[in-house]
Enzyme design. Structure first.
Site, PDB file in Angstrom:
ATOM      1  N   ASP A 158      36.968  39.423  42.783  1.00 34.11           N
ATOM      2  CA  ASP A 158      38.123  40.266  42.456  1.00 34.11           C
ATOM      3  C   ASP A 158      38.128  41.594  43.205  1.00 34.11           C
ATOM      4  O   ASP A 158      38.771  42.545  42.774  1.00 34.11           O
ATOM      5  CB  ASP A 158      38.177  40.537  40.950  1.00 34.11           C
ATOM      6  CG  ASP A 158      39.588  40.914  40.486  1.00 34.11           C
ATOM      7  OD1 ASP A 158      40.557  40.295  40.968  1.00 34.11           O
ATOM      8  OD2 ASP A 158      39.721  41.829  39.658  1.00 34.11           O
ATOM      9  N   MET A 159      37.447  41.660  44.339  1.00 33.18           N
ATOM     10  CA  MET A 159      37.440  42.902  45.105  1.00 33.18           C
ATOM     11  C   MET A 159      38.626  42.934  46.064  1.00 33.18           C
ATOM     12  O   MET A 159      38.486  42.826  47.289  1.00 33.18           O
ATOM     13  CB  MET A 159      36.113  43.065  45.843  1.00 33.18           C
ATOM     14  CG  MET A 159      34.943  43.288  44.893  1.00 33.18           C
ATOM     15  SD  MET A 159      35.172  44.704  43.753  1.00 33.18           S
ATOM     16  CE  MET A 159      34.984  46.076  44.881  1.00 33.18           C
TER      17      MET A 159
END
Length: 416
Positions: free
Chosen positions: A301-302
């Protein structure tokens, strides 16, 4: 004391934009629900104006022309300051009757006094969008924290009672309280451990601790996840001593992209290249280290909003912001992959040294420096993770999946 006029956010037509106490521009609602932003003439005349956004800078270092008005939405820089998804729904419900669902301008007018960083957005006519704290009709939650997780800005109380108080729109919140998920077990503990591991690797990481929901005074019902897990308390790095504001912006803002493009608007080499140009080679290589860490722990989720620059001091020089929003997503999403493309690939298992070489070429970084950074992170994680004290707070089932991923990715990233 003369009380300011109180205007509902959906009645405000013009907002002044301040960086600290310097007026830098104005946002106006136009007929047809267009939103127009213009930089202040006096700001443009400054010889070395403090940076509001790198997206406002032209290639020659000057300021770009004002962006075109946007329909039904705010310009990207401001849209990215607003909460998203469930957090936005909770905030709109909290301001029901004064903020129309889906209306960016309304929500910015309601939350503009306590945005991330050092930007404030206030009604041009000098009115307030809520009575002062403690007055009849005052709205408790008036702070904007961008993102989707249920979180609020809080302050630690001093004295015998202790505890944590939700701030009431005055910008003085020192910490971000991230409330536990009802869907993902041990999410707070997971992030707590990964922040500790980041710090063990020498990365710049904010202070943090795990606390109980019972430590809080009056969580608004719209923000209570009803989960019995721990709350992760993280010190805000965009607030300094005595609540002073420190300016920050994320890479969706830097690239001028709306929040909806945070997963597909750019690739990791674009971030690295921007850091190399705007900050330094050292900052770009530190980004590579954090990127290798992302792959090693399985954080899918970066996206663009989870990487930021920070503007300390006079606000003229950007730096890479501290680590934030780091956790392992693979325990909850076994088929997860990198949020953005790295060397043309997203699957974790594909991130071999060959792919990192492609990444270094696209990012215009020295191949040897990139590969050495990746190798160093693999070695450092394996030197610290298996004996890290914070492992003990992570639920066993979650920890096992993280361990399996770290072992697998250690061989992928550094097969020798």
């Amino acid at each position: 004391m003369i009380m300011p006029k109180i205007s509902a956010p959906n009645e405000i037509q013009s907002l002044d934009v301040f960086l600290h106490d310097l007026k830098v521009g104005t946002i106006v609602r136009t007929p047809g629900d267009f939103n127009a932003f213009s930089l202040e003439t006096e700001y443009r005349k400054l010889g070395k104006p403090p940076i509001v956004s790198l997206s406002f800078r032209s290639a020659n270092g000057g300021l770009r022309n004002d962006p075109k008005p946007t329909l039904h939405a705010l310009p990207a820089f401001f849209a990215n300051m607003l909460p998203e998804e469930r957090l936005r729904e909770a905030m709109e419900k909290h301001h029901a009757g004064k903020v129309r669902p889906g209306n960016d301008f309304d929500l910015l007018a309601a939350l503009g006094g306590d945005l991330p960083g050092a930007v404030r957005v206030l009604p041009t006519d000098g009115s307030a969008t809520s009575p002062p704290p403690g007055a009849a009709g005052a709205i408790q939650a008036r702070f904007s924290l961008a993102g989707v997780q249920m979180k609020l800005s809080v302050m630690k109380n001093t004295g015998k009672e202790g505890g944590l108080t939700l701030r009431i729109g005055d910008g003085q919140g020192q910490y971000i309280a991230k409330f536990p998920s009802t869907n993902h077990i041990g999410l707070s503990e997971n992030e707590f451990a990964m922040l500790a591991l980041s710090e063990a690797l020498g990365m710049e990481v904010p202070e943090r601790e795990l606390v109980d929901k019972s430590d809080f005074e009056g969580i608004p019902e719209e923000f209570n996840t009803l989960s019995t897990g721990k709350v992760l308390l993280v010190k805000r790095f965009d607030r300094g001593a005595k609540g002073t504001r420190i300016h920050i912006e994320d890479f969706a803002q830097i690239f001028g992209l709306p929040p909806s493009r945070k997963y597909d608007g750019a690739s990791y080499h674009d971030i690295a290249n921007a850091l190399n140009v705007a900050v330094s080679m050292e900052a770009a290589i530190e980004f590579v280290r954090r990127l290798a860490f992302t792959a090693l722990i399985g954080n899918g989720d970066m996206h663009l909003k989870n990487w930021s620059t920070i503007y300390p001091g006079d606000g003229l020089t950007p730096a890479l912001a501290p680590v934030y929003d780091v956790l392992s997503s693979v325990p909850y999403l076994p088929k997860d992959q990198m949020a953005l493309s790295l060397g043309g690939e997203k699957p974790f298992k594909a991130l071999t040294p060959i792919v990192w070489r492609k990444f270094s070429n696209r990012a215009r970084l020295p191949e040897k420096a990139v590969l050495l950074a990746v190798e160093e992170v693999v070695a450092s994680v394996n030197a610290h993770w298996w004996k890290l004290p914070e492992r003990g707070v992570v639920p066993t089932s979650v920890l096992q999946r993280i361990d399996d991923h770290v072992r697998m990715m250690s061989n992928v990233l550094n097969p020798d």
